[in-house]
Design a protein around this motif. Structure first.
Motif, short mmCIF file in Angstrom:
data_model
loop_
_atom_site.label_atom_id
_atom_site.label_comp_id
_atom_site.label_asym_id
_atom_site.label_seq_id
_atom_site.Cartn_x
_atom_site.Cartn_y
_atom_site.Cartn_z
N ILE A 124 -5.68 7.41 -2.46
CA ILE A 124 -4.91 6.53 -3.01
C ILE A 124 -3.45 6.61 -3.38
N THR A 125 -2.64 5.64 -2.44
CA THR A 125 -1.22 6.26 -1.92
C THR A 125 0.21 6.06 -2.88
N GLY A 126 0.42 6.76 -3.20
CA GLY A 126 2.23 6.30 -4.91
C GLY A 126 2.47 5.23 -4.25
N ASN A 127 2.89 3.99 -5.02
CA ASN A 127 3.48 2.84 -5.17
C ASN A 127 3.87 2.03 -4.07
N VAL A 128 3.60 1.15 -3.52
CA VAL A 128 4.16 0.74 -1.77
C VAL A 128 4.94 -0.97 -2.52
N MET A 129 5.95 -0.59 -2.22
CA MET A 129 6.38 -2.36 -2.83
C MET A 129 6.77 -3.29 -1.66
N ILE A 130 6.36 -4.69 -2.88
CA ILE A 130 5.95 -5.78 -2.56
C ILE A 130 7.27 -6.54 -1.48
N ASP A 131 8.70 -5.95 -2.15
CA ASP A 131 9.36 -6.37 -1.50
C ASP A 131 11.32 -5.50 -1.85
N SER A 132 11.74 -5.82 -1.27
CA SER A 132 13.09 -4.89 -0.53
C SER A 132 13.63 -3.91 -1.40
N LYS A 133 13.86 -6.33 -2.12
CA LYS A 133 14.69 -6.35 -3.24
C LYS A 133 14.52 -5.75 -5.01
N ALA A 134 13.33 -5.15 -4.90
CA ALA A 134 12.93 -4.28 -6.09
C ALA A 134 12.12 -3.33 -6.03
N LEU A 135 12.98 -2.46 -6.40
CA LEU A 135 12.44 -0.30 -6.22
C LEU A 135 12.06 -0.01 -6.99
N GLY A 136 10.97 0.66 -7.29
CA GLY A 136 11.20 1.40 -8.24
C GLY A 136 11.82 2.88 -8.41
N GLU A 137 11.50 3.20 -7.04
CA GLU A 137 12.96 4.63 -6.28
C GLU A 137 13.27 3.77 -5.34
N PRO A 138 14.35 4.77 -4.54
CA PRO A 138 14.96 5.02 -4.23
C PRO A 138 14.52 4.94 -2.54
N MET A 139 13.22 5.89 -1.91
CA MET A 139 12.51 5.63 -1.05
C MET A 139 10.73 5.85 -1.42
#
Length: 405
Positions: free
Chosen positions: A56-71
């Motif tokens: 299972i991958t690390g979290n992939v974000m569904i919105d570029s305007k809401a990031l958990g981490e920089p990369m």
């Protein structure tokens, strides 16, 4: 033959080759355009050969305007579709399933890299470490914004299916947006999305339904769910059991159990009685209760380090999949070593700085650095300097800010 080698058939008919899974860890290995990089893909190629049934991958974000981490990798459209295909193909030629954990951070987005924070309610985060305490108060989501986020979860899942991934996992734990909606501490709304348990649970159910609508019945959907938030007034065990019942009835394929938030990080150190410590797994007492109310396959992550304990846990039939995270960073061939019993234990420990505030950050970014080493074709480095990791991370945030100006 060990019981960990047994295949597992999920409710939708998908088969996991064995009972060993890599749980999600933050990789932070994208780039300024938030696409999968060769380093990230190469790390998964390495893990694909580990003999594990599920990655299972690390979290992939569904919105570029809401990031958990920089990369973070972001999937909100098909602009990086070919790179996603390459990532999905990293397990080609193996019996390993690759699922993507999909996420929205809500108020747990990093203050340093997000201009606006959105959450169920205007309640700021009070955590320490990488998710630094901030005076920035998030804006409460409007009804239409909530519907948009629900739609995004479905769209991201559909794109990932089309790219060739084996499944998705909703991140519903550790204080991120789904978890925030479930928590009476973080969600004090008085409309249809908050208040009673049923209203607080509406968001996660709508997310699941939207994903299922867009990917169909043959694509596995899992969720990572807290046993509890371990903070006063937060999501508790009773509510967690109710969510398991609702999602099981809805048809979810795999439920992974964890616990805590960045305000009360039980997922990092456990919240355990002595009897639980002896069984290693942080949340084993909870999952025994969960098994009594659901037949949906259960995955337990957090604390497993000894093969005999893993075997006993599966043999007990209280859980179906053993989830491991940090051991994968230091023992990249871990699945094969577990299954052929060539190694009996998988101890993990980081080289700390001795400075309490900085060492809190090390819990995540030290292992991110080990994942990067794997992606660069290097071996894990047990004595990797915590100070070098810390300063490299500060530089990464500084560079990220410059690229966004």
């Amino acid at each position: 033959m060990t019981i960990l080698q047994d295949a597992l058939i999920l409710p939708n008919g998908t088969t996991l080759a064995n009972r060993i899974a890599k749980s999600a860890m933050s990789e932070n290995l994208s780039n300024k355009t938030h696409e999968p990089t060769p380093i990230l893909i190469n790390a998964y190629k390495k893990w694909a050969k580990s003999g594990s049934g599920l990655l299972i991958t690390g979290n992939v974000m569904i919105d570029s305007k809401a990031l958990g981490e920089p990369m973070n990798v972001v999937v909100e459209d098909k602009r990086h579709f070919e790179k996603l295909q390459k990532w999905a193909n990293s397990v080609q030629g193996t019996n390993t399933q690759l699922w993507v954990q999909i996420n929205h951070p809500g108020r747990q987005a990093m203050n340093q890299i997000n201009s606006v924070l959105k959450a169920p309610s205007a309640i700021p985060l009070k955590s320490k470490g990488r998710k630094k305490a901030t005076t920035k108060i998030p804006k409460a989501l409007t009804h239409n914004e909530i519907l948009d986020i629900v739609k995004r979860f479905g769209t991201t899942s559909r794109i990932l299916k089309e790219a060739g991934f084996g499944g998705v996992q909703i991140h519903g734990a550790h204080g991120y947006l789904v978890s925030q909606f479930l928590s009476p501490y973080a969600n004090v709304r008085e409309d249809e999305w908050g208040g009673s348990f049923e209203k607080r649970a509406k968001f996660v159910l709508e997310v699941y339904k939207e994903i299922r609508k867009q990917v169909g019945a043959d694509f596995p959907i899992g969720i990572k769910l807290n046993s509890a938030d371990f903070q006063k007034g937060g999501f508790n065990e009773e509510d967690s059991m109710k969510v398991i019942e609702l999602l099981s009835e809805a048809g979810i394929d795999l439920i992974e159990i964890s616990g805590g938030t960045y305000e009360a990080p039980a997922m990092m150190m456990g919240n355990r009685k002595q009897s639980t410590k002896e069984r290693e797994a942080y949340f084993i007492d909870y999952i025994e209760k969960a098994r009594a109310i659901t037949k949906t396959p259960l995955m337990l992550t957090g604390g497993f380090r000894t093969v005999s304990v893993m075997q006993d846990a599966i043999a007990s039939e209280k859980l179906d999949v053993v989830g491991l995270a940090r051991p994968y960073c230091l023992f990249p061939n871990i699945g094969n070593e577990i299954l052929n019993e060539s190694r009996s234990t998988f101890p993990v420990n980081i080289n700390k700085t001795g400075v309490k505030g900085i060492d809190g950050m090390m819990n995540i970014i030290w292992y991110e650095a080990q994942i990067k080493r794997l992606g660069l074709g290097k071996l894990p480095k047990l004595k990797l300097s915590a100070w070098s990791v810390f300063f490299n991370y500060l530089f990464l945030i500084f560079k990220f800010k410059l690229t966004k100006k």
